[in-house]
Design a protein around this motif. Structure first.
Motif, PDB file in Angstrom:
ATOM      1  N   THR A 118       0.829  -1.179   0.071  1.00 26.23           N
ATOM      2  CA  THR A 118      -0.095   0.084   0.048  1.00 26.23           C
ATOM      3  C   THR A 118       0.733   1.259   0.039  1.00 26.23           C
ATOM      4  N   ASP A 119       0.701   2.027  -0.827  1.00 23.74           N
ATOM      5  CA  ASP A 119       1.489   3.409  -0.872  1.00 23.74           C
ATOM      6  C   ASP A 119       0.313   4.656  -1.146  1.00 23.74           C
ATOM      7  N   ARG A 120       0.407   5.055   0.081  1.00 21.34           N
ATOM      8  CA  ARG A 120      -0.456   6.370  -0.080  1.00 21.34           C
ATOM      9  C   ARG A 120      -1.926   6.006  -0.163  1.00 21.34           C
ATOM     10  N   ALA A 121      -2.284   4.738   0.656  1.00 22.66           N
ATOM     11  CA  ALA A 121      -3.593   4.313   0.764  1.00 22.66           C
ATOM     12  C   ALA A 121      -4.070   3.710  -0.553  1.00 22.66           C
ATOM     13  N   LEU A 122      -3.374   3.605  -1.514  1.00 20.00           N
ATOM     14  CA  LEU A 122      -3.462   2.807  -2.801  1.00 20.00           C
ATOM     15  C   LEU A 122      -2.830   1.794  -2.928  1.00 20.00           C
ATOM     16  N   PRO A 123      -3.250   0.488  -3.639  1.00 23.46           N
ATOM     17  CA  PRO A 123      -2.642  -0.569  -4.002  1.00 23.46           C
ATOM     18  C   PRO A 123      -1.358  -0.206  -4.700  1.00 23.46           C
ATOM     19  N   ALA A 124      -0.174  -0.847  -4.469  1.00 18.74           N
ATOM     20  CA  ALA A 124       0.872  -0.697  -5.612  1.00 18.74           C
ATOM     21  C   ALA A 124       1.538  -2.021  -5.825  1.00 18.74           C
ATOM     22  N   ILE A 125       2.038  -2.062  -7.080  1.00 15.00           N
ATOM     23  CA  ILE A 125       2.823  -3.564  -7.384  1.00 15.00           C
ATOM     24  C   ILE A 125       4.024  -2.975  -7.918  1.00 15.00           C
ATOM     25  N   GLN A 126       5.160  -3.445  -7.893  1.00 14.98           N
ATOM     26  CA  GLN A 126       6.518  -3.231  -8.194  1.00 14.98           C
ATOM     27  C   GLN A 126       7.183  -4.447  -8.408  1.00 14.98           C
ATOM     28  N   LEU A 172      14.654  -8.803  -0.138  1.00 10.79           N
ATOM     29  CA  LEU A 172      14.814  -7.591  -1.184  1.00 10.79           C
ATOM     30  C   LEU A 172      16.067  -6.757  -0.706  1.00 10.79           C
ATOM     31  N   HIS A 173      16.323  -6.003  -1.679  1.00 15.17           N
ATOM     32  CA  HIS A 173      17.547  -5.070  -1.244  1.00 15.17           C
ATOM     33  C   HIS A 173      17.020  -3.829  -1.977  1.00 15.17           C
ATOM     34  N   THR A 174      17.027  -2.830  -1.151  1.00 16.07           N
ATOM     35  CA  THR A 174      16.488  -1.651  -1.604  1.00 16.07           C
ATOM     36  C   THR A 174      17.181  -0.273  -1.322  1.00 16.07           C
ATOM     37  N   SER A 175      16.778   0.839  -1.238  1.00 19.35           N
ATOM     38  CA  SER A 175      17.295   1.970  -0.860  1.00 19.35           C
ATOM     39  C   SER A 175      16.625   2.547   0.573  1.00 19.35           C
ATOM     40  N   LEU A 176      17.341   2.959   1.692  1.00 12.75           N
ATOM     41  CA  LEU A 176      16.434   3.497   2.527  1.00 12.75           C
ATOM     42  C   LEU A 176      15.367   4.399   2.301  1.00 12.75           C
ATOM     43  N   GLY A 177      15.510   5.295   1.736  1.00 13.86           N
ATOM     44  CA  GLY A 177      14.798   6.374   1.135  1.00 13.86           C
ATOM     45  C   GLY A 177      13.773   5.936   0.304  1.00 13.86           C
ATOM     46  N   SER A 178      13.507   4.741  -0.389  1.00 15.49           N
ATOM     47  CA  SER A 178      12.633   4.359  -1.313  1.00 15.49           C
ATOM     48  C   SER A 178      11.235   4.166  -0.865  1.00 15.49           C
ATOM     49  N   THR A 179      10.259   4.560  -1.729  1.00 17.25           N
ATOM     50  CA  THR A 179       8.947   4.235  -1.535  1.00 17.25           C
ATOM     51  C   THR A 179       8.815   2.809  -1.059  1.00 17.25           C
ATOM     52  N   LEU A 180       9.398   2.001  -1.555  1.00 18.51           N
ATOM     53  CA  LEU A 180       9.189   0.421  -1.243  1.00 18.51           C
ATOM     54  C   LEU A 180       9.770   0.276   0.315  1.00 18.51           C
ATOM     55  N   ALA A 181      10.779   1.008   0.567  1.00 22.42           N
ATOM     56  CA  ALA A 181      11.224   0.634   1.999  1.00 22.42           C
ATOM     57  C   ALA A 181      10.312   1.258   2.966  1.00 22.42           C
ATOM     58  N   THR A 216       4.455  -4.005   7.788  1.00 20.14           N
ATOM     59  CA  THR A 216       3.067  -4.233   6.921  1.00 20.14           C
ATOM     60  C   THR A 216       2.925  -5.377   6.315  1.00 20.14           C
ATOM     61  N   VAL A 217       1.550  -5.777   6.094  1.00 17.95           N
ATOM     62  CA  VAL A 217       1.398  -7.170   5.603  1.00 17.95           C
ATOM     63  C   VAL A 217       1.654  -6.621   4.020  1.00 17.95           C
ATOM     64  N   VAL A 218       2.269  -7.240   3.412  1.00 18.55           N
ATOM     65  CA  VAL A 218       2.233  -7.272   1.895  1.00 18.55           C
ATOM     66  C   VAL A 218       2.377  -8.746   1.069  1.00 18.55           C
ATOM     67  N   ALA A 219       2.173  -8.806   0.070  1.00 19.51           N
ATOM     68  CA  ALA A 219       2.018  -9.737  -0.799  1.00 19.51           C
ATOM     69  C   ALA A 219       3.182  -9.944  -1.677  1.00 19.51           C
ATOM     70  N   PHE A 220       3.631 -11.198  -2.214  1.00 25.08           N
ATOM     71  CA  PHE A 220       4.902 -11.180  -3.199  1.00 25.08           C
ATOM     72  C   PHE A 220       4.304 -12.484  -4.044  1.00 25.08           C
ATOM     73  N   GLU A 221       4.644 -12.147  -5.351  1.00 19.34           N
ATOM     74  CA  GLU A 221       4.214 -13.049  -6.398  1.00 19.34           C
ATOM     75  C   GLU A 221       5.278 -13.202  -7.392  1.00 19.34           C
ATOM     76  N   GLY A 281       2.957 -12.063   3.774  1.00 19.58           N
ATOM     77  CA  GLY A 281       3.494 -12.041   5.238  1.00 19.58           C
ATOM     78  C   GLY A 281       3.684 -10.505   5.422  1.00 19.58           C
ATOM     79  N   HIS A 282       4.214 -10.328   7.095  1.00 25.13           N
ATOM     80  CA  HIS A 282       4.555  -8.965   7.339  1.00 25.13           C
ATOM     81  C   HIS A 282       6.257  -8.827   6.887  1.00 25.13           C
ATOM     82  N   ALA A 283       6.256  -7.686   6.327  1.00 24.72           N
ATOM     83  CA  ALA A 283       7.665  -7.428   5.732  1.00 24.72           C
ATOM     84  C   ALA A 283       8.248  -6.400   6.997  1.00 24.72           C
ATOM     85  N   HIS A 284       9.535  -6.664   6.842  1.00 24.04           N
ATOM     86  CA  HIS A 284      10.148  -5.730   8.003  1.00 24.04           C
ATOM     87  C   HIS A 284      11.484  -5.777   7.357  1.00 24.04           C
ATOM     88  N   VAL A 285      11.911  -4.437   7.878  1.00 22.16           N
ATOM     89  CA  VAL A 285      13.494  -3.812   7.664  1.00 22.16           C
ATOM     90  C   VAL A 285      14.322  -4.532   8.482  1.00 22.16           C
TER      91      VAL A 285
END
Length: 144
Positions: A31-39, A52-61, A67-72, A90-94
């Protein structure tokens, strides 16, 4: 083998994890700003967890912190009309622990973009489902 109501093979946990380990790219649903997002994301399995490997300031991080996410992930052969799809929830965590971060940095996780990455996200595979489309007879083939 078990099949669902549509004739798709239902995969067990072991099969799902094996198939996930066979591909480098998947999609995270969050969920990104109360909307579903897929990346689309590169990933690697660490035991039964998606990493997953991302940057600290990313929208994904920001969007996947505790939060609860789905992964496919999937793989299809359009010519043969076969393929599979596996979904986890599952619950994603940094990952904050520096020892764990150093260990994860040694996993074979290859980003496809040149952006710097300094953050790992772990998604435990608590709920996992998978389906496979098996080869079917060619119903549209007419004998010559």
């Amino acid at each position: 083998m078990k099949f669902d109501a549509h004739g798709l093979e239902v995969l067990d946990r072991r099969q799902c994890l094996s198939l996930l380990a066979s591909v480098p790219l998947g999609r995270i649903v969050f969920t990104d700003r109360a909307l579903p997002a897929i990346q689309p994301v590169t990933f690697v399995l660490d035991g039964d967890d998606v990493i997953l490997h991302t940057s600290l300031g990313s929208t994904l991080a920001a969007a996947t912190h505790e939060t609860v996410v789905a992964f496919e992930a999937d793989d299809f052969d359009t010519a043969r009309r076969t393929g599979w799809s596996v979904t986890i929830v599952g619950h994603a965590h940094v990952v904050h622990d520096p020892v764990e971060t150093a260990r994860l940095a040694r996993l074979p996780l290859q980003p496809w973009t040149p952006a710097p990455r300094d953050h790992f996200i772990r998604i435990p595979c608590r709920h996992i489902t998978g389906r496979r489309i098996n080869p079917a007879p060619d119903r549209h083939h007419t004998p010559a």
